[in-house]
Motif scaffolding. Structure first.
Motif, PDB file in Angstrom:
ATOM      1  N   LEU A  16       9.601  17.560   5.772  1.00  0.00           N
ATOM      2  CA  LEU A  16       8.898  16.706   6.721  1.00  0.00           C
ATOM      3  C   LEU A  16       9.179  15.234   6.477  1.00  0.00           C
ATOM      4  CD1 LEU A  16       5.464  18.532   6.808  1.00  0.00           C
ATOM      5  CD2 LEU A  16       7.344  18.734   8.424  1.00  0.00           C
ATOM      6  N   GLN A  17       9.853  14.926   5.400  1.00  0.00           N
ATOM      7  CA  GLN A  17      10.227  13.557   5.034  1.00  0.00           C
ATOM      8  C   GLN A  17       9.011  12.647   4.900  1.00  0.00           C
ATOM      9  OE1 GLN A  17      13.191  12.556   7.949  1.00  0.00           O
ATOM     10  NE2 GLN A  17      14.785  13.582   6.799  1.00  0.00           N
ATOM     11  N   HIS A  18       7.963  13.154   4.264  1.00  0.00           N
ATOM     12  CA  HIS A  18       6.768  12.369   3.977  1.00  0.00           C
ATOM     13  C   HIS A  18       6.447  12.503   2.503  1.00  0.00           C
ATOM     14  CE1 HIS A  18       5.322  10.928   7.858  1.00  0.00           C
ATOM     15  NE2 HIS A  18       5.884  12.006   8.357  1.00  0.00           N
ATOM     16  N   GLN A  19       5.748  11.539   1.968  1.00  0.00           N
ATOM     17  CA  GLN A  19       5.346  11.556   0.572  1.00  0.00           C
ATOM     18  C   GLN A  19       4.282  12.643   0.359  1.00  0.00           C
ATOM     19  OE1 GLN A  19       6.777   9.763  -1.859  1.00  0.00           O
ATOM     20  NE2 GLN A  19       8.179   9.089  -0.274  1.00  0.00           N
ATOM     21  N   PRO A  20       4.238  13.216  -0.854  1.00  0.00           N
ATOM     22  CA  PRO A  20       3.272  14.297  -1.133  1.00  0.00           C
ATOM     23  C   PRO A  20       1.825  14.009  -0.729  1.00  0.00           C
ATOM     24  CG  PRO A  20       4.843  14.138  -2.910  1.00  0.00           C
ATOM     25  CD  PRO A  20       5.136  12.980  -1.968  1.00  0.00           C
ATOM     26  N   PRO A  21       1.287  12.790  -0.923  1.00  0.00           N
ATOM     27  CA  PRO A  21      -0.101  12.583  -0.477  1.00  0.00           C
ATOM     28  C   PRO A  21      -0.279  12.750   1.031  1.00  0.00           C
ATOM     29  CG  PRO A  21       0.553  10.853  -2.002  1.00  0.00           C
ATOM     30  CD  PRO A  21       1.789  11.635  -1.649  1.00  0.00           C
ATOM     31  N   ARG A  22       0.721  12.372   1.800  1.00  0.00           N
ATOM     32  CA  ARG A  22       0.642  12.519   3.260  1.00  0.00           C
ATOM     33  C   ARG A  22       0.703  13.992   3.657  1.00  0.00           C
ATOM     34  NH1 ARG A  22      -0.997   9.070   6.686  1.00  0.00           N
ATOM     35  NH2 ARG A  22       0.703   9.222   8.127  1.00  0.00           N
ATOM     36  N   VAL A  23       1.548  14.751   2.987  1.00  0.00           N
ATOM     37  CA  VAL A  23       1.634  16.183   3.271  1.00  0.00           C
ATOM     38  C   VAL A  23       0.316  16.849   2.887  1.00  0.00           C
ATOM     39  CG1 VAL A  23       2.836  18.337   2.743  1.00  0.00           C
ATOM     40  CG2 VAL A  23       4.136  16.222   3.018  1.00  0.00           C
ATOM     41  N   SER A  24      -0.283  16.412   1.794  1.00  0.00           N
ATOM     42  CA  SER A  24      -1.576  16.938   1.377  1.00  0.00           C
ATOM     43  C   SER A  24      -2.636  16.674   2.447  1.00  0.00           C
ATOM     44  CB  SER A  24      -1.996  16.310   0.047  1.00  0.00           C
ATOM     45  OG  SER A  24      -3.264  16.781  -0.334  1.00  0.00           O
ATOM     46  N   ASP A  25      -2.640  15.479   3.021  1.00  0.00           N
ATOM     47  CA  ASP A  25      -3.576  15.164   4.098  1.00  0.00           C
ATOM     48  C   ASP A  25      -3.376  16.111   5.268  1.00  0.00           C
ATOM     49  OD1 ASP A  25      -4.748  13.041   2.744  1.00  0.00           O
ATOM     50  OD2 ASP A  25      -3.508  11.516   3.723  1.00  0.00           O
ATOM     51  N   LEU A  26      -2.137  16.374   5.609  1.00  0.00           N
ATOM     52  CA  LEU A  26      -1.823  17.263   6.720  1.00  0.00           C
ATOM     53  C   LEU A  26      -2.309  18.679   6.426  1.00  0.00           C
ATOM     54  CD1 LEU A  26      -0.413  17.598   9.461  1.00  0.00           C
ATOM     55  CD2 LEU A  26       1.680  18.101   8.203  1.00  0.00           C
ATOM     56  N   VAL A  27      -2.005  19.181   5.246  1.00  0.00           N
ATOM     57  CA  VAL A  27      -2.393  20.536   4.857  1.00  0.00           C
ATOM     58  C   VAL A  27      -3.911  20.683   4.853  1.00  0.00           C
ATOM     59  CG1 VAL A  27      -2.412  22.164   2.915  1.00  0.00           C
ATOM     60  CG2 VAL A  27      -0.292  21.024   3.564  1.00  0.00           C
ATOM     61  N   ASN A  28      -4.606  19.628   4.467  1.00  0.00           N
ATOM     62  CA  ASN A  28      -6.065  19.671   4.385  1.00  0.00           C
ATOM     63  C   ASN A  28      -6.754  19.325   5.704  1.00  0.00           C
ATOM     64  OD1 ASN A  28      -6.356  20.478   1.643  1.00  0.00           O
ATOM     65  ND2 ASN A  28      -5.629  18.459   1.055  1.00  0.00           N
ATOM     66  N   GLY A  29      -5.977  19.234   6.781  1.00  0.00           N
ATOM     67  CA  GLY A  29      -6.547  19.056   8.107  1.00  0.00           C
ATOM     68  C   GLY A  29      -6.994  17.645   8.443  1.00  0.00           C
ATOM     69  N   LYS A  30      -6.542  16.675   7.690  1.00  0.00           N
ATOM     70  CA  LYS A  30      -6.938  15.287   7.941  1.00  0.00           C
ATOM     71  C   LYS A  30      -5.970  14.647   8.941  1.00  0.00           C
ATOM     72  CE  LYS A  30      -8.941  14.903   3.358  1.00  0.00           C
ATOM     73  NZ  LYS A  30      -8.881  14.235   2.055  1.00  0.00           N
ATOM     74  N   ILE A  31      -5.896  15.243  10.131  1.00  0.00           N
ATOM     75  CA  ILE A  31      -4.909  14.793  11.107  1.00  0.00           C
ATOM     76  C   ILE A  31      -5.245  13.442  11.719  1.00  0.00           C
ATOM     77  CG2 ILE A  31      -4.139  17.123  11.628  1.00  0.00           C
ATOM     78  CD1 ILE A  31      -5.697  16.897  14.270  1.00  0.00           C
ATOM     79  N   MET A  42       6.757  15.723  12.972  1.00  0.00           N
ATOM     80  CA  MET A  42       6.696  16.719  11.887  1.00  0.00           C
ATOM     81  C   MET A  42       6.733  18.128  12.453  1.00  0.00           C
ATOM     82  SD  MET A  42       4.104  15.141   9.065  1.00  0.00           S
ATOM     83  CE  MET A  42       2.874  14.456  10.172  1.00  0.00           C
ATOM     84  N   LEU A  43       6.044  18.349  13.557  1.00  0.00           N
ATOM     85  CA  LEU A  43       6.046  19.662  14.192  1.00  0.00           C
ATOM     86  C   LEU A  43       7.458  20.052  14.611  1.00  0.00           C
ATOM     87  CD1 LEU A  43       4.330  22.027  15.260  1.00  0.00           C
ATOM     88  CD2 LEU A  43       4.198  20.779  17.428  1.00  0.00           C
ATOM     89  N   ALA A  44       8.182  19.121  15.213  1.00  0.00           N
ATOM     90  CA  ALA A  44       9.556  19.388  15.646  1.00  0.00           C
ATOM     91  C   ALA A  44      10.453  19.741  14.460  1.00  0.00           C
ATOM     92  CB  ALA A  44      10.108  18.188  16.395  1.00  0.00           C
ATOM     93  N   LYS A  45      10.220  19.120  13.313  1.00  0.00           N
ATOM     94  CA  LYS A  45      11.034  19.398  12.124  1.00  0.00           C
ATOM     95  C   LYS A  45      10.798  20.799  11.583  1.00  0.00           C
ATOM     96  CE  LYS A  45      11.693  14.644  10.819  1.00  0.00           C
ATOM     97  NZ  LYS A  45      11.501  13.588   9.842  1.00  0.00           N
ATOM     98  N   THR A  46       9.686  21.420  11.972  1.00  0.00           N
ATOM     99  CA  THR A  46       9.427  22.793  11.555  1.00  0.00           C
ATOM    100  C   THR A  46      10.036  23.800  12.532  1.00  0.00           C
ATOM    101  OG1 THR A  46       7.319  23.021  12.739  1.00  0.00           O
ATOM    102  CG2 THR A  46       7.229  22.108  10.489  1.00  0.00           C
ATOM    103  N   GLY A  47      10.597  23.281  13.633  1.00  0.00           N
ATOM    104  CA  GLY A  47      11.193  24.168  14.627  1.00  0.00           C
ATOM    105  C   GLY A  47      10.197  24.643  15.674  1.00  0.00           C
TER     106      GLY A  47
END
Length: 56
Positions: A16-31, A42-47
């Motif tokens: 996703l080309q983001h730093q780990p804290p940002r990915v953590s925010d995403l995973v934890n639903g802090k959109i 980020m969604l597009a990068k997942t296909g």
């Protein structure tokens, strides 16, 4: 596979080309910490795709 595991900071963060804290925010639903543009990128990068409907 657990959906959260797909975005773990070790693997998903690089994809996703983001730093780990940002990915953590995403995973934890802090959109609210992300712009719509960033979320869609980020969604597009997942296909995956998204559909947006705006009603007046």
């Amino acid at each position: 596979m657990d959906k959260r595991a797909e975005f773990e900071t070790g693997a998903g963060g690089g994809n996703l080309q983001h730093q780990p804290p940002r990915v953590s925010d995403l995973v934890n639903g802090k959109i609210s910490k992300f712009t719509i543009d960033a979320l869609l990128t980020m969604l597009a990068k997942t296909g995956k795709t998204a559909e947006l409907n705006i009603r007046a």
